[in-house]
Design an enzyme around this catalytic site. Structure first.
Site, PDB file in Angstrom:
ATOM      1  N   HIS A 118       0.824  -1.224   0.000  1.00 19.17           N
ATOM      2  CA  HIS A 118       0.000   0.000   0.000  1.00 19.17           C
ATOM      3  C   HIS A 118       0.854   1.269   0.000  1.00 19.17           C
ATOM      4  CE1 HIS A 118      -3.706  -2.167   0.384  1.00 19.17           C
ATOM      5  NE2 HIS A 118      -3.343  -2.730   1.520  1.00 19.17           N
ATOM      6  N   ASP A 157      -2.743 -10.627  -2.544  1.00 13.30           N
ATOM      7  CA  ASP A 157      -3.328 -10.124  -1.308  1.00 13.30           C
ATOM      8  C   ASP A 157      -4.812  -9.838  -1.531  1.00 13.30           C
ATOM      9  OD1 ASP A 157      -3.994  -7.915   0.787  1.00 13.30           O
ATOM     10  OD2 ASP A 157      -2.013  -8.599   1.398  1.00 13.30           O
ATOM     11  N   HIS A 159      -6.474  -7.392  -0.381  1.00  5.93           N
ATOM     12  CA  HIS A 159      -6.646  -5.955  -0.588  1.00  5.93           C
ATOM     13  C   HIS A 159      -5.899  -5.533  -1.848  1.00  5.93           C
ATOM     14  CE1 HIS A 159      -6.884  -6.654   3.815  1.00  5.93           C
ATOM     15  NE2 HIS A 159      -7.912  -5.829   3.723  1.00  5.93           N
ATOM     16  N   ASP A 246      -4.470 -13.003   3.064  1.00  7.43           N
ATOM     17  CA  ASP A 246      -5.717 -12.649   3.733  1.00  7.43           C
ATOM     18  C   ASP A 246      -6.961 -12.957   2.910  1.00  7.43           C
ATOM     19  OD1 ASP A 246      -4.584 -10.688   2.153  1.00  7.43           O
ATOM     20  OD2 ASP A 246      -4.623  -9.134   3.680  1.00  7.43           O
TER      21      ASP A 246
END
Length: 448
Positions: A118, A157, A159, A246
């Protein structure tokens, strides 16, 4: 993929780098904590995998400031935000890359934290637990020292890796593929099909937003029918897996249904040269089993017996409407991928010599909003420079106004000369308090 020197009989199937970062945490109760790796290490010791001849363990390095500065500019400085733990996390990724590039191992997996996907080019604080982008720092190191041109990053991931997308968005030689839970349902709210690369790199970003409830079946279908054919078309010399975990059915921060065996099969299918750990916050129920499965698959060992205690085949079966949605998404992207060259040509029609964009970015861990004005020089036959005027009004260091000129790693001397001229012109305008030029292939980050 690129053939590398094998180093005689030293070519071990898999190298591992561990760095749990005992001295770094956002808070004592935060899900991004050292236990994310400690339970995994316990599991590997219990299984005897760290003594297996197919696996070799490496110590992390401390990434130099020069390595980080090839990718990032800090406001007010990188030193204001980057800790020793961040430098060792990035250095762990570099150590994994060095083991592969030297031919000592066939593949490598950096199990390190803090994570990085991120983190964007400009650093005003922490976004989504990330401060610097450890994969991007590693990738820039590989390019600088090994001359590799075409690299693919596959981000698994849950996200969307908005930071990695930001770093690679304007580079036609870096293919960034991200499959993640749809941004309409999860942080950071980005990663849609319409985000497919900057004006000089249309199609180099492939976002595959998956519906909540996607399971092993849907993940493997996306991989086999979309991701692998795109990689075959792109023909990368190196494949990097930004290995977030995740998507697991037990993860507390998302709504997906991937199993440990599903992750192992993903790793087996993808055959990435280097994997770097990203997210994954089901510390006891998922991570020891997911990491074990990935390690077994990357080492070429049997992973069929990897099953987490909480797995229930009926409960986590993918629903029919999710399967139908994924089928349609794959078809949409197959069409878009085939049309990417025409999309590139159409996008540039009538644009002129410059591309401009303005946007706002929020640093959720530090409560800072960044305002950005971006500009790219468009040349007919070469990649152009990319400038960012970045400002923020709050935070521990007060108001920040930084101008950064990023020279592409493929730049020729004409582009470099024009970039410096533009940066000096911007300095005369006086909007910023700091003016920086970044040239990653000449190891330059300098205030002008």
């Amino acid at each position: 993929m690129m053939a590398r020197e094998t180093g005689g009989n030293e070519n071990v199937p898999l190298g591992l780098v561990f760095f749990p970062a005992f001295d770094w945490k956002i808070s004592t109760t935060h899900p991004e904590r050292p236990e994310r790796l400690l339970y995994t290490r316990d599991q590997l010791l219990e299984e005897g995998l760290l003594d297996h001849p197919a696996i070799r363990e490496y110590n992390p390095l401390v990434a130099s400031w020069r390595s980080i500065e090839r990718v990032h500019v800090g406001a007010p400085s990188l030193a204001a935000w980057v800790t020793e733990a961040h430098r060792v996390s990035a250095g762990g990724a570099i150590a994994a890359a060095e083991a592969v590039m030297s031919g000592e191992v066939k593949r490598a997996f950096a199990l390190v934290r803090p994570p990085g996907h991120h983190a964007m080019t400009m650093v005003h604080g922490i976004r989504g637990f990330c401060t610097i982008n450890i994969e991007a720092v590693m990738l820039a190191h590989i390019r600088r020292h090994y001359g590799i041109r075409k690299i693919a990053v596959v981000d698994t991931d849950v996200h969307h890796g908005d930071g990695s997308q930001d770093v690679f968005y304007h580079d036609p030689d870096t293919l960034y593929i991200s499959f993640h839970q749809d941004g309409r349902t999860l942080y950071p709210g980005t990663g849609f099909m319409s985000e497919y690369g900057g004006p000089q790199a249309i199609g180099s970003t492939v976002n595959i937003p998956l519906p909540p409830g996607t399971g092993d079946e849907g993940l493997q279908k996306v991989l086999e029918e979309l991701v692998m054919p795109i990689l075959a078309d792109f023909e990368p010399e190196l494949v990097i897996n930004s290995a977030g975990q995740d998507n697991h059915f037990s993860d507390p921060l998302a709504n997906m249904q991937i199993t440990a065996k599903g992750y192992a099969k993903l790793a087996d299918t993808l055959q990435a040269d280097i994997a770097v750990l990203e997210g994954g916050y089901s510390v006891q129920e998922a991570l020891p089993y997911v990491n074990t499965g990935i390690i077994l698959a990357m080492a070429g060992l049997d992973y069929s017996g990897v099953v987490e205690p909480a797995f229930d085949a009926q409960r986590y079966r993918q629903k029919a409407d999710v399967t139908a949605y994924i089928d349609d998404l794959i078809k949409q992207w197959q069409r878009q991928w085939q049309q990417r060259r025409q999309m590139q040509a159409d996008y540039l029609v009538g644009m002129g010599d410059y591309w401009h964009e303005t946007r706002h970015l929020y640093y959720d861990e530090t409560g800072i909003t960044e305002h950005r004005e971006e500009k790219i020089r468009l040349y007919p036959q070469r990649l152009g420079w990319h400038s960012i005027y970045s400002s923020s009004q709050s935070g521990p260091f007060g108001s920040q106004r930084v101008y950064a000129m990023f020279i592409p790693w493929q730049a020729d001397e004409i582009c470099r000369r024009d970039a410096y001229d533009e940066a000096l012109r911007a300095k005369k305008e006086g909007k910023a308090t700091r003016y920086v030029v970044v040239d990653p292939m000449k190891d330059i980050q300098e205030d002008i």
